[in-house]
Design an enzyme around this catalytic site. Structure first.
Site, short mmCIF file in Angstrom:
data_model
loop_
_atom_site.label_atom_id
_atom_site.label_comp_id
_atom_site.label_asym_id
_atom_site.label_seq_id
_atom_site.Cartn_x
_atom_site.Cartn_y
_atom_site.Cartn_z
CB CYS A 142 -1.00 -0.01 1.15
SG CYS A 142 -2.38 1.14 0.87
CG HIS A 234 -4.07 -3.04 2.91
ND1 HIS A 234 -2.92 -2.95 3.68
CD2 HIS A 234 -4.42 -1.77 2.61
CE1 HIS A 234 -2.61 -1.68 3.85
NE2 HIS A 234 -3.49 -0.94 3.21
CD GLU A 236 -1.81 -6.23 4.53
OE1 GLU A 236 -1.82 -5.07 4.94
OE2 GLU A 236 -1.80 -6.53 3.31
#
Length: 315
Positions: A142, A234, A236
């Site tokens: 990001c 993102h 994750e």
């Protein structure tokens, strides 16, 4: 991949409940293999949440991983205790003499600032420059990806008309690239940002490859030498992360829209469904295998890396 982290780290209990293979440091020292040494520069404000998210994804492969967490010496974190940083984190000065197989630079909620106005920008530039010859492969996430594109390749970010927040479709330009091996033709990933980067500047840059893009713009960008992996979203994120961010922004009184394609029927009272988990694990597994493990000569790194102390022992 069993991950080797300090016994006292709060993330450990969460990961063990999820059946993530977490190895004791005592056991790690008895294995006759060279572990991968991964450095994580955690720029996110809620560091403990990010620790769990990244460690979960690093713990899904058959090799041993030593993880060292890094924070900025020139920035005072407000959402994590000083004792947590002192016990589980290091600063650049304490790791700069070491070499690492891989490095992750996270995002940070500071997109509204020009890079030069970020109070730790000079320190971050120092770390990114150091990584050129001290790290085999670096994954940037990001804002970390935007910072890498700006510092290494001269591509600046630009402000979006409204926050890009939600779950978006993506496609891949080349299925043969190792980083996306096993990916579906269409897959989904979370985004949460106020800025973006120019597709045209990326595809016209001689040192970059736009590997994946979608409704939210460029997503996975790699350097031609595969040294840098830049992820503008993102993968994750937990299932509820965007919901938590949305409620936080509402409480702040921000003029914010409901995350797109996230809540069933756009009903914030319904629990969101995770549609990106498998590709998150696949991306990190491919990165660790093809860009870190396979690219790191064993004998050469024994001389400079095998004796790196565990994260809580580096001084």
């Amino acid at each position: 991949m069993p991950i080797n982290i300090p016994k006292q780290m709060p993330a450990r209990e969460i990961l063990e409940k999820e059946k993530i293979f977490v190895m004791d440091e005592e056991r790690a020292t008895t294995q006759d293999i060279r572990p991968l040494n991964i450095l994580i520069l955690n720029l996110m404000p809620e560091k403990e949440k990010t620790e769990v998210q990244l460690l979960r994804l690093l713990g899904n492969s058959p090799l041993q991983v030593n993880v060292t967490f890094l924070h900025m010496a020139t920035h005072q974190s407000k959402n994590v205790s000083k004792s947590h940083l002192e016990q589980f984190y290091k600063t650049y000065d304490s790791v700069k003499k070491y070499y690492f197989d891989g490095m992750i630079i996270t995002g940070a909620p500071i997109e509204h600032l020009p890079f030069e106005k970020v109070n730790y920008w000079e320190e971050l530039k120092l770390i990114m420059d150091w990584s050129r010859d001290h790290v085999t492969s670096v994954m940037h996430i990001c804002w970390g990806a935007q910072a890498a594109l700006y510092y290494h390749y001269g591509i600046d970010k630009y402000e979006l008309p409204a926050k890009c927040s939600g779950i978006y479709r993506h496609t891949i330009s080349d299925q043969t690239v190792k980083l996306v091996r096993g990916f579906d033709e269409v897959y989904f990933a979370p985004h949460s940002r106020y800025t973006s980067v120019s597709r045209e500047e990326i595809i016209n840059h001689p040192d970059l490859n736009l590997l994946s893009e979608g409704e939210a713009g460029p997503f996975i960008i790699t350097s031609k030498d595969e040294k840098h992996i830049m992820i503008t979203g993102h993968l994750e994120y937990d299932t509820d992360t965007l919901a938590i961010e949305y409620q936080r922004d509402i409480k702040k009184g921000l003029d914010i829209q409901i995350p797109e394609n996230y809540f069933p029927d756009n009903d914030v009272n319904q629990a969101p469904v995770n549609t990106w988990r498998s590709h998150s694990h696949l991306l990190f597994s491919n990165w660790l295998n093809y860009y870190v493990y396979q690219e790191t000569p064993y004998e050469q790194d024994r001389k400079v890396k095998v004796d790196i102390p565990a994260a809580n022992d580096i001084s």
